[in-house]
Design an enzyme around this catalytic site. Structure first.
Site, PDB file in Angstrom:
ATOM      1  CB  SER A 151      -0.876   0.018   1.253  1.00 44.64           C
ATOM      2  OG  SER A 151      -1.530   1.269   1.410  1.00 44.64           O
ATOM      3  CE1 TYR A 168      -3.633  -2.145   5.284  1.00 45.56           C
ATOM      4  CE2 TYR A 168      -2.957   0.098   4.748  1.00 45.56           C
ATOM      5  CZ  TYR A 168      -3.436  -1.142   4.352  1.00 45.56           C
ATOM      6  OH  TYR A 168      -3.701  -1.377   3.010  1.00 45.56           O
TER       7      TYR A 168
END
Length: 262
Positions: A151, A168
């Site tokens: 990501s 994350y």
């Protein structure tokens, strides 16, 4: 040997692929791309009903697809999934590590159980499944393509007032360097390992943030002025999966409308 035509380089006819988190969102989009190029596909996720829907969709598009239910947050699941997919497909030519999770909380109050949940699925499971597939078939066959879905959150922190996703971001940064480390070790076996780093795509994982900040506001942060759609990962995934990308390894490709470039 005469050079192949470009269309041949991008073909996946005769190849096999395992896509985790493949029942919806980015994983399903990647499974569609690989299947459209001729690969036989196994998709995996935790929920059988969603997998059944995904396989029905893929099959209706003429893609050879099946599923294996697996919860990769469980340590033993990686080996079991690899074995089941190899039994189904005969071998695994392409592995897409897409299964992932997030958790929003301020860093100073971030629960340790949330940290462990995100790190275990996003990072540990990616390593364990890559290891299992490499040991069970890719190393012996001296060929393989591993695509890790990272990501752009792994490339930087979050702007103030947006996400609070410290685990994350950390996990996806680790996935990026895991990609480089595996590429360095496994290149001698003919295995390429690359990462896709998507920006904002409408999905179950991002729906809360999109609802809070607004799609138009998020799109304004991208030079292209838009979020990702249900086609934007397809070409990049096929590049990394096919012979068109056979001399590319250890790389990270941001598919984010230019967000990470500015």
């Amino acid at each position: 040997m005469s050079a192949r035509r470009v269309a041949e380089l991008f073909s996946l006819a005769g190849k096999t692929a395992l896509v985790t988190g493949g029942s919806r969102g980015l994983g399903l989009q990647i499974a569609q791309a690989l299947g459209e190029q001729g690969a036989r596909v196994v998709v995996s996720a935790r929920k059988q009903a969603e997998l059944e829907e995904a396989v029905a969709l893929l099959s209706a598009q003429g893609i050879s697809a099946s599923f294996v239910v697996a919860d990769l947050s469980i340590e033993s699941a990686a080996g079991d999934l690899a074995a089941a997919a190899i039994e189904r497909l005969g071998r695994i030519d392409i592995l897409v590590n897409n299964a992932g999770a997030t958790w929003g909380a301020a860093a100073e109050d971030y629960p340790v159980e949330a940290w462990d949940k995100v790190m275990d699925l996003n990072l540990r499971a990616t390593f364990l499944l890559s290891q299992a597939v490499a040991k069970r078939c890719m190393i012996d066959q001296k060929a393989g393509r591993i695509i890790n879905v990272a990501s752009i959150a792994g490339l930087a922190g979050n702007p103030p007032g947006t996400m609070q996703t410290v685990a994350y971001n950390t996990s996806k940064a680790a996935v990026i360097n895991l990609t480089r480390a595996l590429a360095g070790e496994w290149g001698r076996y003919g295995i390429t390992v690359n990462a896709l780093a998507p920006g904002f795509f409408p999905s179950k994982m991002t729906q809360g943030l999109i609802a809070a900040l607004g799609e138009d506001e998020l799109a304004r942060g991208a030079p292209l002025g838009r979020l990702g759609d249900d086609e934007d990962l397809k070409g990049a995934a096929v590049l990394f999966a096919s012979d068109a990308g056979k001399h590319i390894t250890g790389q990270v490709l941001a598919v984010d409308g230019g967000v990470s470039a500015v």
